[in-house]
Design a protein around this motif. Structure first.
Motif, short mmCIF file in Angstrom:
data_model
loop_
_atom_site.label_atom_id
_atom_site.label_comp_id
_atom_site.label_asym_id
_atom_site.label_seq_id
_atom_site.Cartn_x
_atom_site.Cartn_y
_atom_site.Cartn_z
N GLY B 60 0.63 -0.98 -0.17
CA GLY B 60 -0.19 0.02 0.13
C GLY B 60 1.18 1.33 0.05
O GLY B 60 0.63 2.39 -0.66
N VAL B 61 2.04 1.43 1.34
CA VAL B 61 3.08 2.40 0.34
C VAL B 61 3.28 2.38 -0.28
O VAL B 61 3.35 3.79 -1.08
CB VAL B 61 4.27 1.91 1.99
N LEU B 125 -8.79 1.28 0.52
CA LEU B 125 -9.87 1.23 1.90
C LEU B 125 -9.68 -0.59 1.76
O LEU B 125 -9.88 -0.52 2.84
CB LEU B 125 -11.03 1.83 1.60
N VAL B 126 -9.87 -1.11 0.60
CA VAL B 126 -10.50 -2.48 0.99
C VAL B 126 -9.58 -3.62 1.47
O VAL B 126 -9.75 -4.22 2.58
CB VAL B 126 -11.51 -2.95 -0.25
N GLY B 127 -8.27 -3.25 0.25
CA GLY B 127 -7.19 -3.73 0.80
C GLY B 127 -5.94 -3.77 2.13
O GLY B 127 -6.07 -4.66 2.14
N LEU B 128 -6.02 -2.59 2.80
CA LEU B 128 -5.88 -2.31 3.83
C LEU B 128 -5.96 -2.31 5.18
O LEU B 128 -5.84 -2.98 6.21
CB LEU B 128 -4.68 -1.01 3.22
N ALA B 129 -7.11 -1.71 4.87
CA ALA B 129 -8.52 -1.67 6.04
C ALA B 129 -8.22 -2.83 6.81
O ALA B 129 -9.24 -3.31 6.55
CB ALA B 129 -9.41 -0.75 6.19
N ARG B 130 -7.81 -2.83 8.20
CA ARG B 130 -8.73 -3.70 9.36
C ARG B 130 -8.74 -3.37 10.24
O ARG B 130 -8.53 -2.95 10.86
CB ARG B 130 -7.49 -4.71 9.57
N GLY B 131 -10.25 -3.78 10.60
CA GLY B 131 -10.89 -3.03 10.95
C GLY B 131 -11.77 -1.51 11.48
O GLY B 131 -11.56 -1.22 10.37
N VAL B 209 11.32 2.48 3.76
CA VAL B 209 11.94 3.67 4.06
C VAL B 209 10.85 4.90 3.23
O VAL B 209 10.42 6.12 3.48
CB VAL B 209 12.67 4.51 2.55
N LEU B 210 9.69 4.34 2.19
CA LEU B 210 8.70 5.25 1.67
C LEU B 210 7.86 5.76 2.29
O LEU B 210 6.75 6.68 2.03
CB LEU B 210 8.42 4.47 0.38
N ARG B 211 7.85 4.84 3.50
CA ARG B 211 6.18 5.03 4.77
C ARG B 211 6.56 5.97 4.78
O ARG B 211 5.54 7.07 5.72
CB ARG B 211 6.46 3.95 5.51
N TRP B 212 7.39 7.53 5.23
CA TRP B 212 7.75 8.45 5.94
C TRP B 212 7.50 9.50 4.62
O TRP B 212 7.64 10.62 5.43
CB TRP B 212 9.53 8.53 6.47
N THR B 213 7.49 8.85 4.20
CA THR B 213 6.97 10.65 2.79
C THR B 213 5.70 10.33 2.71
O THR B 213 4.74 9.11 3.53
CB THR B 213 6.56 9.69 1.03
N PRO B 214 4.87 11.52 2.75
CA PRO B 214 3.89 11.98 2.61
C PRO B 214 2.34 10.81 2.75
O PRO B 214 1.41 10.77 3.14
CB PRO B 214 3.57 13.44 1.88
N SER B 215 2.55 10.17 1.25
CA SER B 215 1.48 9.53 0.58
C SER B 215 1.77 7.85 1.04
O SER B 215 0.45 7.08 1.47
CB SER B 215 1.56 8.96 -0.80
N GLY B 216 2.42 7.61 2.49
CA GLY B 216 3.24 6.65 3.53
C GLY B 216 2.63 6.99 4.08
O GLY B 216 1.41 5.75 5.09
N TRP B 217 2.25 8.24 4.95
CA TRP B 217 1.62 8.25 6.08
C TRP B 217 -0.42 7.70 5.63
O TRP B 217 -0.54 7.40 6.73
CB TRP B 217 1.74 9.65 6.35
N ALA B 218 -0.80 8.58 4.43
CA ALA B 218 -2.05 8.09 4.20
C ALA B 218 -1.91 6.70 4.52
O ALA B 218 -3.04 5.80 5.15
CB ALA B 218 -2.36 8.64 3.03
N ALA B 219 -1.12 5.78 3.23
CA ALA B 219 -1.30 4.16 3.56
C ALA B 219 -1.53 3.57 4.73
O ALA B 219 -2.20 2.93 5.24
CB ALA B 219 0.26 3.11 2.42
N HIS B 220 -0.36 4.30 5.11
CA HIS B 220 0.61 4.06 6.71
C HIS B 220 -1.17 3.93 7.69
O HIS B 220 -1.37 2.57 8.30
CB HIS B 220 1.37 4.38 7.50
#
Lengths: 254, 519
Positions: B60-61, B125-131, B209-220
């Motif tokens: 996702g990230v 939304l379907v793939g990443l959200a758990r809960g 690494v990418l997790r700390w980019t703005p789009s990474g925040w959204a996915a995370h």
């Protein structure tokens, strides 16, 4: 008087639309001739067919008594062309464009360089001679285009809308060069919308409308006492309107 | 105001294809493509549900970052496609900057590709959200990610719009496209060379690494679904607002600054070495012009860069796959390079386009035209010959045997000759207009795509077939055949020129019309 250019029944159609419907266009040698007409009258198409850039569907085109389409070598050596729309080699500098053009015509390099420098000076382009043509203004492009067309000293010069979008200073330079050129007995044929300019410069005028020549001859004959603008409007048959409608326009309605 | 801009955009889309079957078909095609991308992307991202939470979060990230990068770069490269994007066109309307910004935001959200990209994002939304927390945060995250993409893309195009309108900027960008395309090849190359070990581990290390980019925040935030996610979304929202503010600033600046491209620098005055060697005349003039165009016209530069880069990549990956044995691996790339350069010459008059009248009003018989074509061929050869030597040496380095350099050079030169001969013919038989656009990869004027395709594919097939008799033996190890290749290529190039000028001269007005179609 010998004819510099003569066409007979020159004809061209694009799909359904007949652009030029049998044009009999003549220009006496040594004249400064104007080809006038409204947009879409077929001026550009006619000039393109006479200069060998567009194949006519029928009719005859001669320059100096030689058939353009039968003996192109002779004709092409004697004509200079400035087509509409400023189509130039954009990525050459002005100087390089002149050199390219001259050498393409087989003029020796040293001679090309000499003539190019003179033309650049006369056209007031020496300062921008090493800039790319793509960065030139409209006036500069017309001037370098005219310089390229004059480089091989043609007997007949064809100019399609040479003054369109040109500033007064550049226009003045263009007319001075052209007047000098015709004074020596060469022929200039140019198309234009600007009647005042045609009236001032030309001694011969051809009026085109709807793909045919509607009037042609020495300018005083065509004018017949009127201003050229009025003569043109009469010949082309313009609707005199503009009185109805637009009542809201102007300061009286406030 | 928003409604007006959306309507304007829709009107532009529908007006762009009025009365032109080709464009309607193009639009239908891009609609279908967008549908496939949207559906496929949505499905792929939602399928992450089946993967483990860790893998899903990582992918996702990466996907979100990819979308952001895509939005930041692609509209830039395709600038000029959409009239609502250029703020200068709206400068005369009495609009406040804020109105303009909201309006342009609305207009940029309207369209098939933004819609497709929104759907793809929503797949997360379907793939990443758990809960339930993930879903709630996810909705916000998807909207924010989408807004981030749009605002970032707007900011970049607006900030650079002055540059993009100038001639120099567009020239630069055209070459930039090449770099972009090559970068896209990078992952492929890495995988090809076997540099990556465990793919999952690689994905994880990239994602961390990418997790700390703005789009990474959204996915995370979606996969996290907790307080950390919430904090990330708040930060993201602040960032979107900040970018939006910057965009408004850039917009109001772009509206009042001018294009300074007419004050361009002068070019160097030089009559090169060649001019002194070649006999004065038409051929020399054409050669000099061709060499200048290869250097100054972005289309020329892009063409050369592309063929050299493709060949380099090819040589690199052939040797990487362990097929580096035999002369084929060393000689092949150089020949492919020669073929590529030959194909580029399948429409030699195309780059001249509307300015070719200058030549047409001079040439009075087919010999004149033959001289012109010869000049163009010589110009190409002057650039290509040393490049092919370099490619042959490169091929030898990758495959580890320098005895192949000479046969490779000779064969490649021969192939180039064949390509030039064939290209001269296609140039007069199936000429087409090469648009002078920002995107130097745009092949032909509207309506001439088919012609361009026939010309280049035809030229490639015929060149390959004609070159086969000399190339095949060399590739199979009969390297002395390369001695024949060069004269063979020269002979075919000469024959191509003679035939092309005989066919082309009588067709000069038609040729001129074909290469000066409006684009």
């Amino acid at each position: 008087m010998t004819q510099a250019v003569r066409t007979e029944g020159l004809f061209k159609r694009f799909g359904q639309q007949v652009a030029v419907a049998g044009v009999n266009f003549t220009v006496p040698a040594g004249s400064f001739a104007g080809l006038v007409g409204p947009n879409g009258a077929g001026k550009t198409t006619t000039l393109s067919m006479i200069t060998g850039l567009l194949r006519p569907d029928g009719g005859l085109a001669e320059v100096g008594g030689v058939d353009v389409w039968r003996d192109p070598v002779q004709v092409k050596a004697r004509i200079g062309v400035l087509p509409e729309g400023l189509r130039l080699f954009e990525r050459l500098s002005g100087r390089e464009l002149l050199h390219y053009n001259g050498r393409l015509r087989g003029i020796p390099k040293a001679e090309v360089e000499r003539r190019a420098e003179e033309l650049l000076r006369v056209m007031d382009l020496t300062g921008s001679a090493d800039k790319l043509v793509v960065d030139y203004s409209t006036g500069m492009r017309k001037k370098i285009g005219l310089a390229a067309a004059l480089l091989h000293n043609p007997a007949v010069l064809f100019l399609d809308e040479p003054f369109e979008g040109v500033d007064p200073v550049s226009a003045n330079i263009l007319t001075e060069v052209l007047q000098r050129y015709t004074a020596s007995g060469s022929t200039v044929i140019f198309s234009s919308h600007v009647m005042e300019l045609v009236e001032r410069l030309c001694d011969w005028v051809s009026v085109m409308s709807g793909g045919t020549i509607v009037a042609q001859g020495p300018i005083d004959e065509v004018r017949a006492g009127r201003s050229l603008n009025q003569a043109f409007l009469d010949l082309v048959g313009v609707r005199q309107g503009g009185e109805e409608g637009l009542t809201w326009l102007g300061s009286s309605s406030h | 105001m928003v409604g007006l801009f959306v309507a304007l955009k829709l009107r532009l889309i529908s007006g762009g294809m009025r009365g032109d079957t080709q464009r309607v078909l193009g639009f239908v095609f891009s609609c279908l493509a967008a549908l496939v991308v949207a559906g496929g992307g949505f499905l792929l991202l939602s399928l992450l549900r089946l993967a483990s939470a860790q893998v899903a979060a990582d992918v996702g990230v990466i996907a979100f970052t990819g979308l952001l990068v895509f939005w930041a770069t692609v509209p830039l490269l395709a600038f000029g496609v959409d009239d609502t994007l250029d703020p200068a066109k709206l400068a005369l309307f009495p609009l406040r900057t804020r109105q303009l910004a909201t309006g342009m935001f609305a207009a940029s959200v309207t369209g098939i590709w933004p819609a497709a990209s929104f759907l793809v994002t929503a797949g997360a939304l379907v793939g990443l959200a758990r809960g339930i927390g993930g879903v709630l945060l996810g909705i916000v995250a998807v909207l924010l990610q989408f807004a981030l993409c749009i605002v970032a893309s707007r900011l970049i195009t607006t900030a650079l719009s002055g540059l993009l309108r100038s001639r120099r900027g567009r020239d630069l960008l055209a070459v930039g496209v090449i770099v972009f395309v090559l970068m896209a090849q990078l992952p492929n190359l890495i995988v090809n060379r076997g540099l990556a070990g465990d793919p999952l581990a690689m994905v994880h290390s990239i994602a961390s690494v990418l997790r700390w980019t703005p789009s990474g925040w959204a996915a995370h935030a979606i996969s996290d679904g907790g307080l950390v996610g919430l904090a990330e979304l708040v930060a993201l929202a602040a960032l979107v607002l900040a970018l939006g503010w910057l965009w408004i600033r850039a917009l109001s600046r772009a509206l009042v600054t001018t294009d300074a491209s007419t004050q361009a620098a002068s070019v160097r005055r030089s009559s090169g070495l060649l001019d002194r060697i070649l006999p004065d005349g038409r051929v020399a003039a054409v050669v000099a012009k061709e060499l200048k165009y290869a250097r100054r016209d972005p289309r020329g530069r892009v063409g050369w860069f592309a063929s050299i880069a493709v060949t380099g990549v090819l040589a690199f990956s052939i040797s990487g796959q362990g097929q580096g044995s035999g002369p084929g691996a060393a000689i092949g790339p150089a020949c492919v390079g020669a073929l590529m350069m030959g194909i580029q010459q399948c429409n030699i008059f195309g780059i001249d386009g509307r300015s070719l009248w200058m030549n047409a009003v001079v040439y009075g018989d087919s010999r004149d035209l033959r001289g012109d074509v010869a000049g163009r061929h010589l110009g190409v050869a002057i650039i290509a010959a040393p490049v092919l030597i370099a490619l042959s040496v490169l091929g030898a380095v990758f495959s580890g045997g320098f005895e192949t350099v000479l046969p490779a050079v000779l064969t490649a030169w021969g192939v180039l000759g064949v390509g030039l001969g064939v290209g001269a013919l296609t140039s007069v038989l199936v000429p087409y207009t090469v648009p002078d656009r920002l995107n130097a990869f745009t092949g032909a004027a509207p309506g001439q795509g088919g012609v361009a395709f026939v010309a280049s594919i035809g030229a490639m097939i015929v060149t390959a077939l004609l070159a086969l008799p000399v190339v095949l033996p060399v590739l199979l190890g009969v390297t002395w055949m390369s001695v024949v290749a060069l004269p063979y290529g020269l002979a075919l190039a000469w024959a191509g020129r003679v035939l092309a000028s005989r066919i082309g001269y009588p067709r000069m007005p038609e040729l001129l019309a074909a290469i000066s179609k409006p684009t």
